[in-house]
Enzyme design. Structure first.
Site, mmCIF file in Angstrom:
data_model
loop_
_atom_site.group_PDB
_atom_site.id
_atom_site.type_symbol
_atom_site.label_atom_id
_atom_site.label_comp_id
_atom_site.label_asym_id
_atom_site.label_seq_id
_atom_site.Cartn_x
_atom_site.Cartn_y
_atom_site.Cartn_z
ATOM 1 N N GLU A 196 -1.800 1.248 -1.951
ATOM 2 C CA GLU A 196 -0.517 0.898 -2.572
ATOM 3 C C GLU A 196 -0.645 1.060 -4.076
ATOM 4 O OE1 GLU A 196 1.455 -2.753 -1.089
ATOM 5 O OE2 GLU A 196 2.118 -3.074 -3.159
ATOM 6 N N GLU B 182 -2.830 -7.716 0.725
ATOM 7 C CA GLU B 182 -3.197 -8.191 -0.614
ATOM 8 C C GLU B 182 -3.536 -9.671 -0.579
ATOM 9 O OE1 GLU B 182 0.074 -7.301 -3.230
ATOM 10 O OE2 GLU B 182 -0.566 -5.226 -3.525
#
Ligand code: MG
Length: 328
Positions: free
Chosen positions: A251, A164
């Site tokens: 995710e 991320e």
């Protein structure tokens, strides 16, 4: 002459029956998800299997390896396969925190290998996730070179090169990807590679306007926490899909973006239906025992596998039920 023809007919019939019964009696291990689907690739926006059929994979992510090493074992992976019907697990190899990869690469690789070896033995897919929030280009290249050498020939393995990005622009992520991907491709020409996008994998519209060119079997990650990220993110993802961008949700979870707070059941259901409609793979976060609603295991006293319902938090129970329903 008639007798001769009759004989040939009989032999043909017997052979046909023998071949059919061989094909309906597969070897025991051919029932695993990897034995059924084999080598994956990307076609258009779709993930497709060795038979050119589109598929979506569903499973769970382990928590950061540096904080929850106790779940990085064959026993946990085998339990997730047997009791939760996972098709894919994600090894979240922490990079930046104390005792994560940058400080202790040996421990990180040891835990990663335990999970990948277990996934290969169990016949499930496994995502090797460079769980970073910032760029560490040289270390990532070294890490993926090592992993591709060890596992690039297995159909099970999927590479996720940047979990991320927080403060990295799409141009910087592209430049990073253009360094890391060739390192993997020099060793492993074909396994799926997942690429992150800015702002915790929410700026997928920036990818859509300027995708990475020149590599095959790339997909881009979108992450969502249903309590925070709603229609605006699905709109962005649909914009990207319409422009031919393959998406993998590596995710996601049902509560707020900080991983805590109540589960937004309604929004989680909308996301699940949306992902099913677009045949998008998803991985739920996470197998961990922290005191927060996204950590699926009740507490630190609970063993690392063999969980009863009572030993799971509400989110864990929901995900297990979803996986058992979706993954036949
Ligand atoms: Mg390969």
């Amino acid at each position: 002459m008639k007798k001769y023809v009759y004989c040939i007919l009989m032999v043909t019939m017997l052979l046909t029956v023998a071949c059919r019964s061989a094909s309906i009696n597969p070897k025991p291990n051919s029932k695993t998800v990897v034995a059924r689907h084999g080598k994956l690739r990307v076609s258009g926006t779709a993930l497709v299997d060795a038979h050119a059929d589109t598929l979506a994979l569903h499973g769970v992510s382990l928590g950061w390896h540096n904080w929850w090493p106790r779940f990085y074992t064959a026993e946990t992976i085998n339990w997730l396969k047997k009791d939760w019907n996972v098709q894919v697990v994600r090894a979240a190899i922490g990079v930046e925190p104390d005792q994560a990869y940058l400080q202790n690469p040996e421990a990180a690789l040891k835990q990663l290998y335990a999970v990948v070896d277990a996934a290969i033995a169990a016949g499930v897919y496994v995502i090797v996730d460079w769980h970073a929030h910032h760029l560490h280009t040289q270390q990532a290249k070294e890490f993926f070179r090592t992993v591709a050498h060890k596992y690039g020939r297995y159909p099970n393995v999927i590479y996720e090169i940047f979990n991320e990005p927080m403060e990295t622009s799409w141009e910087e992520i592209q430049a990073y990807a253009k360094e890391v991907i060739p390192v993997i491709r020099a060793i492993d020409p074909d396994n799926i590679i997942l690429v992150g996008c800015p702002n915790w994998d929410q700026d997928i519209h920036l990818v859509a306007d300027n995708p990475i060119e020149g590599f095959s079997n790339l997909m881009y990650t979108v992450h969502f926490y249903a309590g925070t990220h709603k229609q605006f993110l699905r709109d962005r993802a649909e914009y990207a899909l319409a422009k031919g961008i393959p998406i993998f949700v590596s995710e996601c979870a049902g509560m707020n973006a900080d991983g805590d707070g109540p589960i937004d059941q309604k929004e989680w259901t909308i996301w699940k239906e949306w992902m099913a409609q677009h045949q998008i793979s998803w991985i739920a976060w996470s197998i961990a025992d922290k005191n927060e609603s996204c950590s699926m295991i009740a507490d630190q006293q609970v063993p690392a596998n063999g969980w009863s319902d009572k030993q799971l938090k509400p989110w864990g129970k929901m995900v297990r039920q979803d996986l058992k329903t979706i993954n036949k």
